[in-house]
Design a protein around this motif. Structure first.
Motif, PDB file in Angstrom:
ATOM      1  N   SER A 417       0.772  -1.222   0.191  1.00  0.00           N
ATOM      2  CA  SER A 417       0.068  -0.140  -0.106  1.00  0.00           C
ATOM      3  C   SER A 417       0.649   1.169   0.031  1.00  0.00           C
ATOM      4  O   SER A 417       0.210   2.472  -0.058  1.00  0.00           O
ATOM      5  N   ASP A 446       2.352  10.894  -0.939  1.00  0.00           N
ATOM      6  CA  ASP A 446       1.089  10.673  -0.295  1.00  0.00           C
ATOM      7  C   ASP A 446      -0.166  11.207  -1.036  1.00  0.00           C
ATOM      8  O   ASP A 446      -1.332  11.154  -0.378  1.00  0.00           O
ATOM      9  N   SER A 448      -1.091  14.141  -2.372  1.00  0.00           N
ATOM     10  CA  SER A 448      -1.739  15.141  -2.218  1.00  0.00           C
ATOM     11  C   SER A 448      -1.415  16.035  -3.645  1.00  0.00           C
ATOM     12  O   SER A 448      -2.235  16.956  -3.771  1.00  0.00           O
ATOM     13  N   GLY A 453      -5.289  11.696  -3.247  1.00  0.00           N
ATOM     14  CA  GLY A 453      -5.274  11.326  -1.895  1.00  0.00           C
ATOM     15  C   GLY A 453      -5.022   9.656  -1.892  1.00  0.00           C
ATOM     16  O   GLY A 453      -4.427   9.102  -2.901  1.00  0.00           O
ATOM     17  N   THR A 454      -5.630   8.987  -0.888  1.00  0.00           N
ATOM     18  CA  THR A 454      -5.197   7.504  -0.745  1.00  0.00           C
ATOM     19  C   THR A 454      -6.819   7.010  -0.427  1.00  0.00           C
ATOM     20  O   THR A 454      -7.368   7.571   0.354  1.00  0.00           O
ATOM     21  N   GLN A 455      -7.162   6.011  -1.059  1.00  0.00           N
ATOM     22  CA  GLN A 455      -8.580   5.388  -0.723  1.00  0.00           C
ATOM     23  C   GLN A 455      -8.447   4.674   0.658  1.00  0.00           C
ATOM     24  O   GLN A 455      -9.775   4.668   1.173  1.00  0.00           O
ATOM     25  N   ASP A 456      -7.479   4.427   1.150  1.00  0.00           N
ATOM     26  CA  ASP A 456      -7.720   3.717   2.485  1.00  0.00           C
ATOM     27  C   ASP A 456      -6.768   4.672   3.726  1.00  0.00           C
ATOM     28  O   ASP A 456      -6.767   4.242   4.752  1.00  0.00           O
ATOM     29  N   GLY A 457      -6.470   6.083   3.282  1.00  0.00           N
ATOM     30  CA  GLY A 457      -6.293   6.904   4.170  1.00  0.00           C
ATOM     31  C   GLY A 457      -4.880   6.721   4.858  1.00  0.00           C
ATOM     32  O   GLY A 457      -4.670   7.261   6.101  1.00  0.00           O
ATOM     33  N   ASP A 458      -4.078   5.902   4.422  1.00  0.00           N
ATOM     34  CA  ASP A 458      -2.722   5.445   4.992  1.00  0.00           C
ATOM     35  C   ASP A 458      -1.367   6.505   4.511  1.00  0.00           C
ATOM     36  O   ASP A 458      -0.540   6.232   4.849  1.00  0.00           O
ATOM     37  N   GLY A 459      -1.810   7.382   3.674  1.00  0.00           N
ATOM     38  CA  GLY A 459      -1.002   8.389   3.426  1.00  0.00           C
ATOM     39  C   GLY A 459       0.113   7.793   2.298  1.00  0.00           C
ATOM     40  O   GLY A 459       1.366   8.356   2.269  1.00  0.00           O
TER      41      GLY A 459
END
Length: 521
Positions: A417, A446, A448, A453-459
């Motif tokens: 990921s 990351d 930005s 962004g990221t679909q799983d929010g892990d940056g």
């Protein structure tokens, strides 16, 4: 009083004025030389001011763009209205790239009077500053892009090497009248600058011999410094009539006459062997015929003569020797031709292998090479470049590259990921599919910068970017063991930001694809 440039005496007498009626519509700059005669003595000629008359150009027409007013009478058209177009530039015309739009820009000659049945030739030279450009040549009845219905020179890539490109196309009008020739810039967007010089329109009369037939230039065997030039003398004139006789056929090498065959009949098979002063290089042979003192159309053919520098190696592969973990084995086949299409002796080649980014190179006469990688920390990767060399030169600039991964594979299932802009499983290797190294890249980030962004929010994501249209690159995972899986699947989350972007994903065992799923936006 004598008119120039045609040298016609237009008046002899005692008057101080005279009238000269110009009947030609061909655009010409005239001057008049006046000489005074008195009792058998003549003065020096006094030349009048210059006066340009006429509505169209005659043939031959040439423009070398050296004068400040060289574009007078030309029409420059920025057909896509993007502000990038042809301009006079230091004794040539040039087109400079547009960052967003492909070139669609035209430079039209002044109107030129052509006679039906004659053969006319448009020629010019073109070169660039660095990146590949493209130009083409056309003819039509008006100086507009829409009227350019006849393509004389197909869109041609202008490479940096060779430096200068000579382009030529021919046209036989069916109607007498005024025509316009055009040079078109048709490079892709965001390239560099293309230059054009020495535009010429010349003519071969309708009754002149046509071009020689069945021209074939054969280099000497096994790199010998010789060539055989075989052809048939023309049997037809430009207008299609049957030739009754020929004065001679002429063979030139690189602009210098090397043979003149005088005892020749139309259609005769002719063979000329060229051995005197032939160098190890690419040579251009030009063949034409003369009948009744009139030079006919010509044909050319270029061939590399002599031993050539080797082309790229073939079928370069890198695999890990599973009986000796960490050892990468490179194999390849010898080049099958030279860099210029000339002869090479595969048995006489040596090879250089470059490992990674180091300056070290390893020479070998074999078509295999072994390299031991340090896999104590897990999987390791290495890139290799291979090229051949011989007495004629080096293949350094046509080298082939390959990347290898060695070490124990990771066991599936697994997920990468790129969390926190780090790789959990390494290494992931970028590899160009179309284009040159550096024109496309993969960068962990990351998300930005691309607003993905990221679909799983892990940056963490890995982003593809390119500096040029039409290129592509792949990112290759580490080695993964799927032997314990009955139905292995490859999946990923993909976010496309470009309207013409395309992406495909696949799994490979060696070279055999296991699974593929294309995506496009």
């Amino acid at each position: 009083m004598t008119r120039q440039p045609d040298g016609v005496t237009v008046y002899t007498g005692a008057d101080k004025t005279c009238t000269d009626l110009i009947t030609s519509d061909v655009k010409t700059t005239y001057t008049y030389d006046v000489v005074t005669n008195y009792k058998g003595q003549s003065s020096e000629a006094k030349t009048s001011n210059a006066l340009q008359l006429g509505t169209y150009q005659g043939v031959p027409y040439t423009q070398n763009f050296d004068a400040a007013n060289a574009l007078d009478g030309w029409v420059i058209t920025d057909n896509n209205s993007d502000g990038s177009t042809w301009e006079l530039n230091g004794g040539r015309i040039s087109y400079k790239y547009n960052t967003k739009n492909a070139a669609d820009d035209w430079a039209f000659t002044p109107g030129i009077k052509l006679e039906a049945g004659n053969l006319y030739h448009l020629s010019f030279t073109a070169y660039n500053t660095s990146l590949d450009e493209a130009v083409a040549g056309y003819v039509g009845r008006e100086a507009t892009p829409a009227a350019m219905t006849t393509e004389l020179i197909a869109p041609t890539v202008i490479t940096y090497e060779p430096r200068m490109h000579y382009l030529r196309g021919s046209f036989k009008p069916t109607e007498t009248g005024v025509y316009y020739f055009a040079v078109k810039a048709c490079s892709p967007a965001d390239m560099s600058t293309v230059y054009v010089d020495d535009v010429a329109v010349t003519v071969t009369p309708a009754t002149a011999p046509g071009k020689p037939e069945n021209l074939l230039v054969t280099p000497g065997e096994r790199g010998a410094l010789s060539a055989t030039i075989a052809f048939n003398a023309p049997s037809k004139a430009i207008n299609g009539s049957t030739l009754q006789s020929l004065d001679c056929c002429v063979v030139e090498r690189d602009g210098t006459e090397i043979a003149r065959v005088t005892d020749v009949t139309p259609g005769q098979t002719i063979s000329v062997i060229d051995t005197e002063g032939v160098s190890q290089d690419t040579h251009t042979y030009k063949i034409y015929s003369i009948a009744g003192g009139v030079t006919g159309d010509f044909d050319t053919q270029s061939k590399y003569i002599g031993l050539d520098a080797p082309g790229p190696v073939r079928n370069l592969k890198a695999t890990e020797d599973l009986s000796d973990p960490g050892t990468v084995v490179l194999t390849w086949d010898a080049p099958d031709t030279g860099q210029h299409g000339g002869y090479i002796d595969p048995a006489g080649l040596l090879y250089e292998v470059s490992v990674g980014y180091s300056s070290d190179e390893y020479g070998t006469s074999e078509t295999t090479f072994r390299d031991k990688l340090d896999i104590s920390g897990g999987q390791a990767y290495q890139g290799y470049s291979v090229y051949a060399l011989n007495n004629a030169g080096s293949g350094r600039y046509v080298w082939k590259t390959v990347v290898a991964i060695a070490g124990a594979p990771y066991e599936a299932p697994l997920t990468e990921s790129f969390a926190g802009v780090h790789m959990t499983y390494a290494p992931w290797l970028p590899e160009m599919a179309i284009g040159e190294i550096g024109e496309a890249r993969w960068t962990p980030c990351d998300g930005s910068a691309t607003q993905a962004g990221t679909q799983d929010g892990d940056g963490g994501v890995i982003a593809f970017s390119t500096s040029k249209l039409g290129v592509s690159s792949r990112i290759i995972s580490p080695k993964i063991d799927i032997s314990k899986m009955s139905k292995p699947q490859l999946s990923s989350w993909i976010y496309l930001t470009g309207k013409s972007d395309q992406v495909a994903q696949s799994g490979h065992q060696g070279l055999a694809p296991l699974h593929s799923r294309p995506h496009a936006l």
